[in-house]
Motif scaffolding. Structure first.
Motif, PDB file in Angstrom:
ATOM      1  N   ASP A 190       0.859  -1.177   0.000  1.00 36.88           N
ATOM      2  CA  ASP A 190       0.000   0.000   0.000  1.00 36.88           C
ATOM      3  C   ASP A 190       0.900   1.233   0.000  1.00 36.88           C
ATOM      4  N   GLY A 191       0.908   1.961  -1.105  1.00 36.50           N
ATOM      5  CA  GLY A 191       1.775   3.119  -1.232  1.00 36.50           C
ATOM      6  C   GLY A 191       1.538   4.161  -0.163  1.00 36.50           C
ATOM      7  N   ASN A 192       0.285   4.367   0.212  1.00 32.21           N
ATOM      8  CA  ASN A 192      -0.029   5.362   1.240  1.00 32.21           C
ATOM      9  C   ASN A 192       0.529   4.955   2.599  1.00 32.21           C
ATOM     10  N   ASP A 193       0.498   3.665   2.897  1.00 30.21           N
ATOM     11  CA  ASP A 193       1.043   3.185   4.172  1.00 30.21           C
ATOM     12  C   ASP A 193       2.553   3.418   4.236  1.00 30.21           C
ATOM     13  N   VAL A 194       3.213   3.166   3.117  1.00 35.45           N
ATOM     14  CA  VAL A 194       4.670   3.354   3.096  1.00 35.45           C
ATOM     15  C   VAL A 194       5.013   4.839   3.240  1.00 35.45           C
TER      16      VAL A 194
END
Length: 279
Positions: free
Chosen positions: A219-223
């Motif tokens: 998940d790009g947002n989590d990273v």
């Protein structure tokens, strides 16, 4: 390491000039007064008042006959200058090696066993290669295939990557992203993203990193949300302090066991160092 011919010649010229300069001073007889600026007079007066200090005239006074003999000898045997340069270089290299060994010994655990840096290659290898790198560093990009080739050919070397972003905000962004991926998804994911980032030839932006994370199934947002985490800041701070203690100011910089390798190093050189260490 042998100096390039131009550097050796330059040093030799300087040494010759210095040697001949002493001869010129000795031959001048000291009869011609020299105007000394007021601030330099103050320095000389202070030096003369300092216990143990020698006046400048005492340090350069040379018997005129002896000076002429030195001048004549150097002009007839200029190769002596190059021999002196070679001896100086040899002594300087030995001194640097001793210093490097002392620095490695004093920081051994932080270099080889910090507990947070990524470990690749053969984790059970008999040798360890540590690399301080920056994703924007052109020589780091050149070194990547060389290091990969060396690890594949040797098969018995452990690799440790030290994130050391020193080339600006994009470097820091890329390093924070790589560390965040490691913390969220593990060592295999870090290895994949490290390879992708070091081979990338464009700008490092949040959009690029989000896309890269999603291509890896993350998940790009989590990273991205983790990039400013205190744990990542602490890791980068520890790496910078370690680099400072080791007198590392550029990338790439390598340490293989007891050997410092500063700058770009090709695979065959890494192999030769490994062979020497194993002998």
């Amino acid at each position: 390491m042998t100096l390039p011919v131009t550097d050796t010649a330059l040093i030799a010229t300087c040494m010759a000039a210095a040697a001949l300069g002493v001869v010129v001073l000795s031959g001048a007889g000291g009869s011609a007064p020299v105007d000394i600026p007021a601030d330099e007079q103050t320095v000389q007066e202070t030096t003369q008042d300092t216990p143990g200090a020698q006046p400048l005239s005492d340090t350069v006074a040379v018997d005129a006959e002896f000076g002429e003999k030195v001048r004549s000898y150097l002009l007839q045997n200029p190769e002596v200058i190059f021999e002196a340069v070679a001896e100086y270089e040899m002594r300087n290299t030995a001194s640097q090696a001793d210093m490097d060994l002392a620095l490695i010994d004093a920081n051994y655990d932080k270099i080889f066993n910090d507990g947070y840096s990524w470990v690749g290659g053969n984790p059970d290898g008999d040798l360890t290669l540590v690399e301080f790198m920056d994703y924007q560093c052109g020589f780091c990009k050149r070194a990547y295939p060389e290091v990969t080739s060396f690890l594949e050919q040797d098969g018995n070397v452990r690799l440790i990557i030290k994130e050391f972003p020193i080339l600006g905000p994009e470097s820091e962004l890329a390093s924070r992203f790589a560390i965040a991926v490691k913390q969220l998804a593990g060592d295999d994911a870090y290895g994949e993203v490290h390879s992708a980032l070091i081979q990338y030839e464009g700008r490092y932006t949040p959009e690029l990193l989000t896309s890269l994370a999603e291509d890896m199934g993350l998940d790009g947002n989590d990273v991205l949300a983790m990039l400013d985490d205190d744990s990542i800041t602490e890791i980068l701070s520890e790496n910078r302090m370690l680099a400072q203690r080791l007198q590392i100011s550029g990338t790439p910089s390598f340490i293989m066991e007891t050997e410092f390798l500063r700058g770009f190093v090709p695979a065959d050189t890494l192999a030769m160092v490994a062979e020497t260490l194993r002998d």
